[in-house]
Design a protein around this motif. Sequence first.
Motif, PDB file in Angstrom:
ATOM      1  N   VAL A  32       0.836  -1.200   0.000  1.00  0.00           N
ATOM      2  CA  VAL A  32       0.000   0.000   0.000  1.00  0.00           C
ATOM      3  C   VAL A  32       0.872   1.253   0.000  1.00  0.00           C
ATOM      4  O   VAL A  32       0.615   2.217  -0.728  1.00  0.00           O
ATOM      5  CB  VAL A  32      -0.965  -0.026   1.208  1.00  0.00           C
ATOM      6  CG1 VAL A  32      -1.674   1.313   1.359  1.00  0.00           C
ATOM      7  CG2 VAL A  32      -1.977  -1.151   1.053  1.00  0.00           C
ATOM      8  N   LYS A  33       1.936   1.233   0.817  1.00  0.00           N
ATOM      9  CA  LYS A  33       2.838   2.399   0.845  1.00  0.00           C
ATOM     10  C   LYS A  33       3.498   2.612  -0.512  1.00  0.00           C
ATOM     11  O   LYS A  33       3.621   3.737  -1.004  1.00  0.00           O
ATOM     12  CB  LYS A  33       3.909   2.191   1.929  1.00  0.00           C
ATOM     13  CG  LYS A  33       3.428   2.449   3.334  1.00  0.00           C
ATOM     14  CD  LYS A  33       4.610   2.407   4.301  1.00  0.00           C
ATOM     15  CE  LYS A  33       4.165   2.752   5.708  1.00  0.00           C
ATOM     16  NZ  LYS A  33       5.313   2.777   6.650  1.00  0.00           N
ATOM     17  N   ARG A  56      -0.945   8.564  14.122  1.00  0.00           N
ATOM     18  CA  ARG A  56      -2.220   8.822  13.445  1.00  0.00           C
ATOM     19  C   ARG A  56      -2.059   8.703  11.937  1.00  0.00           C
ATOM     20  O   ARG A  56      -2.968   8.258  11.229  1.00  0.00           O
ATOM     21  CB  ARG A  56      -2.720  10.223  13.805  1.00  0.00           C
ATOM     22  CG  ARG A  56      -3.133  10.381  15.250  1.00  0.00           C
ATOM     23  CD  ARG A  56      -3.442  11.841  15.556  1.00  0.00           C
ATOM     24  NE  ARG A  56      -4.489  12.343  14.704  1.00  0.00           N
ATOM     25  CZ  ARG A  56      -5.801  12.309  15.006  1.00  0.00           C
ATOM     26  NH1 ARG A  56      -6.170  11.786  16.165  1.00  0.00           N
ATOM     27  NH2 ARG A  56      -6.702  12.794  14.187  1.00  0.00           N
ATOM     28  N   GLU A  57      -0.883   9.095  11.425  1.00  0.00           N
ATOM     29  CA  GLU A  57      -0.675   9.050   9.986  1.00  0.00           C
ATOM     30  C   GLU A  57      -0.375   7.641   9.498  1.00  0.00           C
ATOM     31  O   GLU A  57      -0.612   7.323   8.337  1.00  0.00           O
ATOM     32  CB  GLU A  57       0.469   9.985   9.586  1.00  0.00           C
ATOM     33  CG  GLU A  57       0.168  11.462   9.760  1.00  0.00           C
ATOM     34  CD  GLU A  57       0.233  11.900  11.211  1.00  0.00           C
ATOM     35  OE1 GLU A  57       0.769  11.118  12.036  1.00  0.00           O
ATOM     36  OE2 GLU A  57      -0.262  12.992  11.535  1.00  0.00           O
ATOM     37  N   ASP A  58       0.195   6.790  10.359  1.00  0.00           N
ATOM     38  CA  ASP A  58       0.577   5.437   9.968  1.00  0.00           C
ATOM     39  C   ASP A  58      -0.279   4.446  10.746  1.00  0.00           C
ATOM     40  O   ASP A  58       0.180   3.798  11.677  1.00  0.00           O
ATOM     41  CB  ASP A  58       2.063   5.219  10.246  1.00  0.00           C
ATOM     42  CG  ASP A  58       2.559   3.898   9.653  1.00  0.00           C
ATOM     43  OD1 ASP A  58       1.795   3.293   8.875  1.00  0.00           O
ATOM     44  OD2 ASP A  58       3.684   3.501   9.964  1.00  0.00           O
ATOM     45  N   ASN A  59      -1.562   4.387  10.374  1.00  0.00           N
ATOM     46  CA  ASN A  59      -2.512   3.541  11.096  1.00  0.00           C
ATOM     47  C   ASN A  59      -3.373   2.808  10.069  1.00  0.00           C
ATOM     48  O   ASN A  59      -4.402   3.307   9.611  1.00  0.00           O
ATOM     49  CB  ASN A  59      -3.391   4.392  12.013  1.00  0.00           C
ATOM     50  CG  ASN A  59      -4.240   3.524  12.937  1.00  0.00           C
ATOM     51  OD1 ASN A  59      -4.282   2.304  12.794  1.00  0.00           O
ATOM     52  ND2 ASN A  59      -4.918   4.152  13.880  1.00  0.00           N
ATOM     53  N   LEU A  60      -2.916   1.614   9.675  1.00  0.00           N
ATOM     54  CA  LEU A  60      -3.657   0.835   8.692  1.00  0.00           C
ATOM     55  C   LEU A  60      -4.969   0.337   9.266  1.00  0.00           C
ATOM     56  O   LEU A  60      -5.969   0.233   8.547  1.00  0.00           O
ATOM     57  CB  LEU A  60      -2.796  -0.354   8.230  1.00  0.00           C
ATOM     58  CG  LEU A  60      -3.419  -1.279   7.178  1.00  0.00           C
ATOM     59  CD1 LEU A  60      -3.691  -0.520   5.888  1.00  0.00           C
ATOM     60  CD2 LEU A  60      -2.508  -2.472   6.914  1.00  0.00           C
ATOM     61  N   LEU A  73      -6.407   1.788  -0.884  1.00  0.00           N
ATOM     62  CA  LEU A  73      -5.795   3.024  -1.410  1.00  0.00           C
ATOM     63  C   LEU A  73      -6.831   4.112  -1.614  1.00  0.00           C
ATOM     64  O   LEU A  73      -6.552   5.304  -1.431  1.00  0.00           O
ATOM     65  CB  LEU A  73      -5.089   2.730  -2.734  1.00  0.00           C
ATOM     66  CG  LEU A  73      -3.803   1.912  -2.663  1.00  0.00           C
ATOM     67  CD1 LEU A  73      -3.328   1.561  -4.067  1.00  0.00           C
ATOM     68  CD2 LEU A  73      -2.717   2.689  -1.921  1.00  0.00           C
ATOM     69  N   ALA A  74      -8.045   3.729  -1.998  1.00  0.00           N
ATOM     70  CA  ALA A  74      -9.070   4.723  -2.283  1.00  0.00           C
ATOM     71  C   ALA A  74      -9.573   5.428  -1.042  1.00  0.00           C
ATOM     72  O   ALA A  74     -10.061   6.557  -1.125  1.00  0.00           O
ATOM     73  CB  ALA A  74     -10.250   4.056  -3.017  1.00  0.00           C
ATOM     74  N   GLN A 113      -4.327  11.147   0.434  1.00  0.00           N
ATOM     75  CA  GLN A 113      -4.805  12.521   0.304  1.00  0.00           C
ATOM     76  C   GLN A 113      -6.005  12.644  -0.628  1.00  0.00           C
ATOM     77  O   GLN A 113      -6.868  13.473  -0.426  1.00  0.00           O
ATOM     78  CB  GLN A 113      -3.663  13.415  -0.222  1.00  0.00           C
ATOM     79  CG  GLN A 113      -2.445  13.427   0.668  1.00  0.00           C
ATOM     80  CD  GLN A 113      -2.751  13.998   2.034  1.00  0.00           C
ATOM     81  OE1 GLN A 113      -3.561  14.908   2.176  1.00  0.00           O
ATOM     82  NE2 GLN A 113      -2.104  13.450   3.072  1.00  0.00           N
ATOM     83  N   ASN A 114      -6.054  11.836  -1.714  1.00  0.00           N
ATOM     84  CA  ASN A 114      -7.105  11.968  -2.719  1.00  0.00           C
ATOM     85  C   ASN A 114      -8.184  10.921  -2.471  1.00  0.00           C
ATOM     86  O   ASN A 114      -8.085   9.780  -2.912  1.00  0.00           O
ATOM     87  CB  ASN A 114      -6.520  11.794  -4.132  1.00  0.00           C
ATOM     88  CG  ASN A 114      -5.470  12.839  -4.421  1.00  0.00           C
ATOM     89  OD1 ASN A 114      -5.613  13.993  -4.022  1.00  0.00           O
ATOM     90  ND2 ASN A 114      -4.413  12.428  -5.111  1.00  0.00           N
TER      91      ASN A 114
END
Length: 633
Positions: A85-86, A141-145, A176-177, A181-182
């Motif tokens: 995913v990354k 918070r940003e790296d939380n699958l 990913l969706a 950011q998008n």
Amino acid sequence: MDEIRRADGGEPPSPDAHRDPFTGPEPMHLTPPPLARPVTVGAHADPQPHDHGHEDDEPHVRGGTSLPPAIQAAALWLRLFARTVKTCRLYDAANPTVLRFREELAQALDRTLAEHGPITYRFTDHEIACDEHVVYGARSREDNLAFAFYRDGVRGLTLRPGVSDVECRSLVDAVLAVTGQNLDGDDLVTLLWEANLRHVDVDYIPAEGEAGGESATVGTPDDGAGPLLPWPVATESDGPAGAGDGRTTRGHDDTEAHGERSEDWALGESPDEVEATFAELDFMASDETRRFMAEYDAERRVPPATAALAVAYACLHTEVTEDDRREMTLFLPRVLRAAIAAGSWADARETLRLLREANTGEWSDETFTQEVLQPVSVTRVVERLDAQGPAAVAEFLALAHELGPAALDWLTLVLSESQTRMTRQVVAEAIAARVKQDPARIAPWLNDPRWYVVRNVVHILGWVGGPAIVPLLQTAVRYPDPRVVAEVVHALQHVELRLARPVLIKAIEGADPKLFLQILHSLSAARDPAVARYVVAFLEQDRFLKRPAEERRAIYAAIASTGGDEVVPELAEQLHGGKWFDREQEIHRHAVARCLLRIDTPKAISVLEAGAQSNRAPVRQACETALQSRRAA
């Protein structure tokens, strides 16, 4: 932060051994290696710098005890999933690294499921567990699958053997969706539902809140005690979709207690209505498919000009600004030209009307007229008309009528080029109707170098008739081609003889035998001294007796029909003249005597009676024969 250590106390792999393909010189092979030894989690071990490996992208496995091989395999695959995913976020979808990561992720999942069977992950807001063993913990918070699943209501995810590469890629695309950011606005449950993952089961909470029922009050989704909505699945009797592992439900025990559910109704009800509806749909499928294909083909057969005209018509009949009208006026001429080129005369007429209604100053009828009168344009129009039927020709005439005065030239050009009799006749009739009040409008075409054009114009003048066409026919009778002259003689049949006589007399000069007879027949319609004197002059020609017998008989008939006392002296001279022993002369003398008999005036009869007393036997015999015929009558 918890770390993974070797069970035998050995050193963990060096960072280079698992370096990311985009951070190190050698890409890591994403296929999970077989675990010869169990992995232990040191819950209270002191973290060492070299134990972290890639701590920014590897999930954590916690537990404190030795993990079963299935849990270890599930943890390793989840780590590969997170790294994939990354990588997909960092690079374009067509990047070779991304493609390789996705391919190896699917291969690893296939091997893991084949060896250990189904894998079920449970999600909280910051952790992912497998069989009550935590295999992932959020670092930030940003790296939380885990939060991506938990936020959208997913509480459980089961991967069953048989997951295809497409399903694996769809799972990655769905995550990913809803991360990064998008965002596209859809939640993860919806995306997984639309992906139709037949070997992936999802336990989730509906968007409205907790699932209905008395058990809804037992707990809440946040503490894990509330009821979840199972992922809909077919039973074993429905087909192979539910026969992979022999299970008939996908969800928690709460689902089994209260009965299976679809998205809309409980599955415990009788399936008779569903089966009847399916049978009806199956019965109607073939007819409806044919109907749909027929409508689709009919829609595709609509000419582009027709479709464009419909759009333009709709636009111009809405609330449009002056700029919109100006832009549409610049576009509609293309539609007009396309319609004319395709032979869609009705569409072209409607387009021309819209252009004039727009009235923006961008359109010029004069420019359009000059364009359609060009030889290339006329040739294309004629090709279309000759291939069409009377109905299409009628539509073309309606379009030509919209041009105004220039329509006459357009129709005449089309008439001159057409190779089909039907088209020529219909167009000629239209021209005759337009010039009936003023035939002189087509006078310029009488000087056209193409004989067939002049003949067509003369033919139209014959339909018009009346005194007004006589001056035009006087011009046409001088045309060097005899076919035009013959058409002039035919057209003069619709004109009074006193008006047509000068033109007919002019046409007789140099006429071929057939036309000569036709003209004499026309001139013999009534008594006319001028015509009689003109015809008698043929008798005085030296070559008269050498003319064909049909021409001589026509001359005699014309003299008898048109002559009077004014030609009796000339006939008396012909009666007594000539050679005495020439058989042709004897035949001529008898014919002259019959002409005097048909004139039947006292002066003509006296000439016959005097001849009957002549000493010349041929003259006496011819006159006696004529008088005997008179007495018998």
